[in-house]
Scaffold this active site. Structure first.
Site, PDB file in Angstrom:
ATOM      1  CE  LYS A 140      -4.392  -1.529   1.616  1.00  0.00           C
ATOM      2  NZ  LYS A 140      -5.586  -1.457   2.452  1.00  0.00           N
ATOM      3  CE  LYS A 159      -6.229  -8.600  -2.190  1.00  0.00           C
ATOM      4  NZ  LYS A 159      -6.551  -7.988  -0.803  1.00  0.00           N
ATOM      5  CE  LYS A 162     -13.271  -4.332   0.210  1.00  0.00           C
ATOM      6  NZ  LYS A 162     -12.083  -4.134   1.323  1.00  0.00           N
TER       7      LYS A 162
HETATM    8  P1  TYM Z   1     -10.489  -6.442   3.690  1.00  0.00           P
HETATM    9  O1  TYM Z   1     -11.534  -5.455   3.407  1.00  0.00           O
HETATM   10  O2  TYM Z   1      -9.449  -6.082   2.514  1.00  0.00           O
HETATM   11  O3  TYM Z   1     -11.084  -7.978   2.885  1.00  0.00           O
HETATM   12  C1  TYM Z   1     -12.159  -8.598   3.805  1.00  0.00           C
HETATM   13  C2  TYM Z   1     -12.209  -9.862   3.685  1.00  0.00           C
HETATM   14  O4  TYM Z   1     -12.070 -10.410   2.518  1.00  0.00           O
HETATM   15  C3  TYM Z   1     -10.780 -11.186   2.269  1.00  0.00           C
HETATM   16  N1  TYM Z   1     -10.398 -11.155   0.786  1.00  0.00           N
HETATM   17  C4  TYM Z   1      -9.949 -12.220  -0.111  1.00  0.00           C
HETATM   18  N2  TYM Z   1     -10.481 -13.666   0.299  1.00  0.00           N
HETATM   19  C5  TYM Z   1      -9.914 -14.216  -0.943  1.00  0.00           C
HETATM   20  N3  TYM Z   1      -9.753 -13.948  -2.018  1.00  0.00           N
HETATM   21  C6  TYM Z   1      -9.472 -12.585  -2.130  1.00  0.00           C
HETATM   22  N4  TYM Z   1      -9.192 -12.105  -3.464  1.00  0.00           N
HETATM   23  C7  TYM Z   1      -9.832 -11.686  -1.207  1.00  0.00           C
HETATM   24  N5  TYM Z   1      -9.937 -10.263  -1.081  1.00  0.00           N
HETATM   25  C8  TYM Z   1      -9.989  -9.937   0.020  1.00  0.00           C
HETATM   26  C9  TYM Z   1      -9.581 -10.644   3.194  1.00  0.00           C
HETATM   27  O5  TYM Z   1      -8.809 -11.755   3.517  1.00  0.00           O
HETATM   28  C10 TYM Z   1     -10.531 -10.358   4.487  1.00  0.00           C
HETATM   29  O6  TYM Z   1     -10.686 -11.586   5.031  1.00  0.00           O
HETATM   30  N6  TYM Z   1      -7.366  -5.792   7.368  1.00  0.00           N
HETATM   31  C11 TYM Z   1      -8.878  -6.531   7.003  1.00  0.00           C
HETATM   32  C12 TYM Z   1     -10.487  -5.875   8.001  1.00  0.00           C
HETATM   33  C13 TYM Z   1      -9.917  -6.095   9.236  1.00  0.00           C
HETATM   34  C14 TYM Z   1     -10.172  -7.279  10.081  1.00  0.00           C
HETATM   35  C15 TYM Z   1     -10.127  -7.043  11.394  1.00  0.00           C
HETATM   36  C16 TYM Z   1     -10.266  -8.742   9.652  1.00  0.00           C
HETATM   37  C17 TYM Z   1      -9.963  -5.236  10.365  1.00  0.00           C
HETATM   38  N7  TYM Z   1      -9.883  -5.563  11.240  1.00  0.00           N
HETATM   39  C18 TYM Z   1     -10.178  -8.006  12.442  1.00  0.00           C
HETATM   40  C19 TYM Z   1     -10.375  -9.705  10.594  1.00  0.00           C
HETATM   41  C20 TYM Z   1     -10.343  -9.239  11.867  1.00  0.00           C
HETATM   42  C21 TYM Z   1      -9.194  -5.994   5.694  1.00  0.00           C
HETATM   43  O7  TYM Z   1      -8.705  -5.266   5.075  1.00  0.00           O
HETATM   44  O8  TYM Z   1      -9.984  -6.871   4.662  1.00  0.00           O
END
Ligand code: TYM
Length: 333
Positions: free
Chosen positions: A115, A197, A200
């Site tokens: 990032k 990957k 979004k």
């Molecule tokens: P975020 O918002 O990027 O993504 C949310 C969840 O989706 C999963 N994910 C994917 N899984 C499989 N293939 C993909 N292409 C893919 N893109 C996204 C991510 O692994 C995630 O599980 N830091 C985290 C949010 C967060 C969080 C937490 C998660 C904040 N606090 C506490 C767990 C516990 C994030 O940015 O997810």
């Protein structure tokens, strides 16, 4: 663990339209725990501001993400669904945990490195300490399991290290959580570049299938998906494009890789891509219908946000108060 109760916790950033990667890697697996665990699923709006957001869009997406949680089958009576910024204990614990997280640990985070390259004009301290806020989310609820995609594993591991360090100094403070990574959906790849990957925030919308894409769009995107040389439908390291489509097909149908390879033996990429598009569109149709209904009632979503925040706060306050006591902060009754 809160008393005798096991806890599942996860979160999604309302930083863009959610993709089938978010669905298959995370949200779809959240409800697995709804019956036997106490579950908390959070819309992590405070994490989203580590990169610049348009306020009106962030607000809209916060409602949308909550509605999507429910549309994906998370019953608010069985799961605590809430918005991070409505529970101030998260940022309060984050400060404390900042003092127990090492600079070098944060420097090692691959997401920070990615990032900060991508947003080179805005490498802010929040981007750097992002995993500490994530650790606070998880540890506030004495979490046992964290269902996430593989890209978040490193952050959960850091959270474990911080919890263990804190517990060593102040015994029995935090439950040390385990990341739970789905086998087949843990890393859904971009349709335009299957070595990357699906994200979004990808600017190429053809590379990404959104949960809310309509049927024609979904089928068109899969038809255009980059595949590999050769013509066989086979899961292999040298066939990342086809392997990604096999994973997606497997997640939506429950079929194993071997079953899928057999089903498409002798068939071409065109037939297979169409089939992947169709099963995806079929699986998402009921989610989309429910989502539209839920989003139309903003007052009900707000009532849910309020109820979720109240439920979450009760747990968050208990842990934070325990932490403050252990640290020696004076707390007045
Ligand atoms: P975020 O918002 O990027 O993504 C949310 C969840 O989706 C999963 N994910 C994917 N899984 C499989 N293939 C993909 N292409 C893919 N893109 C996204 C991510 O692994 C995630 O599980 N830091 C985290 C949010 C967060 C969080 C937490 C998660 C904040 N606090 C506490 C767990 C516990 C994030 O940015 O997810």
């Amino acid at each position: 663990m809160f008393g005798e109760q096991k806890i599942s916790y996860s979160g999604v950033q309302p930083s863009g339209n959610l993709t089938i990667g978010n669905y298959l890697g995370a949200i779809k697996n959240f409800s697995i725990y709804s019956e036997q665990y106490k579950t908390f699923y959070c819309v992590v709006d405070q994490h989203a501001i580590t990169v610049r957001q348009v306020p009106a869009e962030l607000r809209r997406r916060t409602y949308e993400t909550l509605a999507l949680y429910m549309a994906c089958g998370l019953d608010p009576e069985k799961n605590t669904l809430y918005v991070q910024s409505m529970v101030p204990e998260h940022t309060e614990l984050a400060w404390i945990l900042n003092c127990f997280t090492m600079f070098v640990e944060l420097s090692r985070m691959t997401q920070f490195k990615d990032k900060s390259t991508k947003h080179a004009d805005n490498v802010n301290a929040g981007l750097f300490t992002y995993p500490v806020l994530m650790a606070s989310d998880i540890l506030l609820y004495q979490t046992d399991v964290v269902p996430v995609g593989i890209d978040q594993k490193q952050h959960v591991e850091l959270c474990r290290d911080v919890a263990e360090r804190f517990n060593q100094l102040y015994p029995d403070t935090f439950t040390v959580p385990e990341p739970v990574i789905a086998k087949s959906g843990m890393k859904i790849m971009s349709l335009a570049d299957p070595t990357k990957k699906m994200s979004k925030s990808d600017e190429n919308t053809n590379a990404v299938v959104y949960i809310l894409d309509d049927r024609d769009t979904i089928i068109r995107k899969f038809k255009r998906a980059v595949t590999d040389s050769g013509a066989e439908i086979r899961y292999a390291a040298d066939k990342p494009g086809v392997s990604n489509l096999i994973s997606i097909y497997s997640c939506f149908t429950g079929k194993t890789v071997e079953e899928i390879e057999r089903e498409f033996e002798g068939k071409g990429y065109g037939d297979f891509k169409l089939a992947v598009g169709e099963v995806t569109a079929d699986a998402l149709a009921p989610v989309q219908e429910k989502y539209r209904m839920l989003l139309a009632d903003k007052a009900a979503l707000e009532a849910q946000m309020k109820k979720g925040a109240e439920e979450a706060s009760w747990y968050a306050r208990r842990t934070l108060s325990k932490v403050k006591k252990k640290l020696g902060f004076v707390q007045l009754r």
